[in-house]
Design an enzyme around this catalytic site. Structure first.
Site, PDB file in Angstrom:
ATOM      1  N   LYS A  81      -8.832  -2.563  -5.626  1.00 44.30           N
ATOM      2  CA  LYS A  81      -7.919  -2.861  -4.516  1.00 44.30           C
ATOM      3  C   LYS A  81      -7.519  -4.335  -4.552  1.00 44.30           C
ATOM      4  CE  LYS A  81      -9.609   0.859  -1.623  1.00 44.30           C
ATOM      5  NZ  LYS A  81     -10.678   1.299  -0.728  1.00 44.30           N
ATOM      6  N   GLN A 122     -14.596  -0.963   3.635  1.00 47.04           N
ATOM      7  CA  GLN A 122     -14.916   0.089   2.674  1.00 47.04           C
ATOM      8  C   GLN A 122     -16.036   0.977   3.219  1.00 47.04           C
ATOM      9  OE1 GLN A 122     -13.285   0.596  -0.410  1.00 47.04           O
ATOM     10  NE2 GLN A 122     -14.480   2.486  -0.371  1.00 47.04           N
ATOM     11  N   ASP A 156      -5.893   1.319   6.761  1.00 53.86           N
ATOM     12  CA  ASP A 156      -6.494   2.594   6.365  1.00 53.86           C
ATOM     13  C   ASP A 156      -6.065   3.721   7.311  1.00 53.86           C
ATOM     14  OD1 ASP A 156      -7.943   3.072   4.117  1.00 53.86           O
ATOM     15  OD2 ASP A 156      -9.838   2.292   4.890  1.00 53.86           O
TER      16      ASP A 156
END
Ligand code: NDP
Length: 294
Positions: free
Chosen positions: A54, A98, A121
Site C-alpha cells: 500500500k 490494517q 477503507d
C-alpha cells in the site's frame, strides 16, 4: 464454453494510472497533495506485505505516504492516540488501520474513532449507513473494485440476479449493498444457507467471499454467469511450497462461466487501486474541490 478471464491486474493498472494523473492535477491546480496513513499494529506477516504494498502504491501515485507501526503489545489507548493524531493532521486525507488488530484492541472502537471523511477503507458505521441510503460515502475498497470490474465486463447490471456468498462487514455486506444500488436482485448466502449450490446456480453474478479454498464448484455455476472470486487462500503444493487459490474452483468454473476473475490477479490488485482512488476522493471532499476528470 471457456470463460473470459477478467484481468484485474491490467484493470487495476488503469485505475492507479488515473489516480496518479488526478494527483498531478490536484498538486498543480490546488497545491493539494493527497496523503494516506497506514497504521500497522503487530508483526502479522501477511499484514506487513499488504502495508508495504500500500505504501509503495501510494508513493507511485505521487501521494504522501505515512506508515505508523506499533508493537503487538500496544494498548487500545495507544492505537486511539495515533488515530486521533492522524484525524487532526491536515496533510493526511486517508487513514487505514490494517486489520486484524491484536486481541487487546477493540477493532470496532478503533474503526469508530477514524474521522468518517478520512475513512478510506469505508468501514466506519457512518459510511456504511450513508452508502446504504444512497448518500455520498467512502465505499470499502474490495467491493468497490468488484463493482468496477462487473460494470466494465457487463455494462448495465440492472435486473440481474446477484448472489453474494459471505456476509462479512468488510466484503459480503457492502458488496450486496453496492449490487442492490445497481438494481440487481440480490441474495446474500452464508454458512447457514440451505442448498447453497442451488442458490448459486440462480446467479447471473456470483461473488464468492468465503475464505474456503475452491468451495464453489463448476456445477454450482449457471452457464454464462459472471464470477467474481474474492477469496485468497494459501494451500500446500506437492513440493512442500504453497500456492494461492480462490473460493471458486477455477479449473471447473472457467468451463461454465461467461467471465471470471482469477486468483491471484483478479480482485486482489483492484483493492489497492481502489484505496488510491478513495484517497483522492477523500482529499477532494476535505479540500472542497471537485475530483479532476482525466
Ligand atoms: P469472513 O471470515 O469475515 O467471512 C466469511 C463469510 O463466509 C461469512 O459470512 C461466513 O458465514 C461465510 N461462510 C463460511 N463458510 C461458509 C460455507 N461453508 N458456506 C457458505 N458460507 C460460508 O471473511 P472475509 O469476508 O473477510 O473474507 C472472505 C475471503 O475474501 C477470504 O478468503 C479473504 O482472504 C478474502 N479477502 C480478499 C480481499 C482481496 O483484496 N481480494 C480483501 C478481503 C478479503 P457466517 O457469517 O454464517 O459465518
Amino acid at each position: 464454453m471457456t470463460a473470459t478471464v477478467i484481468d484485474g491486474k491490467a484493470f487495476s493498472a488503469r485505475v492507479r494510472e488515473k489516480a496518479g494523473k488526478q494527483v498531478e492535477i490536484l498538486k498543480r491546480q490546488h497545491g493539494l497533495t493527497p496523503g494516506l496513513a497506514v497504521v500497522l499494529v503487530g508483526e502479522d506477516p501477511a499484514s506487513q506485505v499488504y502495508v508495504r504494498n500500500k505504501g509503495k502504491a501510494t508513493q507511485e501515485a505521487g501521494m504522501k505516504s505515512e506508515e505508523i507501526r506499533l508493537e503487538d503489545t500496544a494498548t487500545e489507548v495507544e492505537v486511539l492516540d495515533v488515530v486521533n493524531r492522524l484525524n487532526a493532521d491536515p496533510t493526511i486525507h486517508g487513514i487505514l488501520v490494517q486489520l486484524p488488530l491484536p486481541k487487546q484492541v477493540d477493532e470496532m472502537a478503533v474503526l469508530d474513532a477514524i474521522d468518517p471523511m478520512k475513512d478510506v477503507d469505508g468501514f466506519h458505521v457512518i459510511n456504511t449507513g450513508r452508502q446504504a441510503v444512497g448518500l455520498p460515502a467512502m465505499v470499502p475498497c474490495t467491493p468497490l473494485g468488484c463493482i468496477l470490474m462487473l460494470k466494465d465486463t457487463l455494462g448495465e447490471l440492472s435486473g440481474l440476479n446477484a448472489v453474494v456468498v459471505g456476509r462479512s462487514n468488510i466484503v459480503g455486506k457492502p458488496m450486496a449493498s453496492l449490487l442492490l444500488a445497481e438494481s440487481c436482485t440480490v441474495t446474500i448466502a452464508h454458512s447457514r444457507t440451505k442448498d447453497l449450490p442451488d442458490v448459486c446456480r440462480r446467479a447471473d453474478i456470483l461473488v464468492a467471499a468465503v475464505g474456503r479454498p475452491e468451495m464453489i464448484r463448476g456445477d454450482w455455476i449457471k452457464p454464462g454467469a459472471t464470477v467474481i472470486d474474492v477469496g485468497i487462500n494459501r494451500i500446500p503444493k506437492e513440493d512442500g511450497k504453497t500456492r494461492l487459490v480462490g473460493d471458486v474452483c477455477y479449473e471447473e468454473a472457467i468451463e461454465v462461466a461467461g467471465a471470471i476473475t482469477p486468483v491471484p490477479g483478479g480482485v486482489g490488485p483492484m483493492t489497492i487501486a481502489c484505496l488510491l482512488a478513495n484517497t483522492v476522493t477523500a482529499a477532494c471532499r476535505q479540500a472542497g474541490v471537485e475530483e479532476p476528470e482525466v
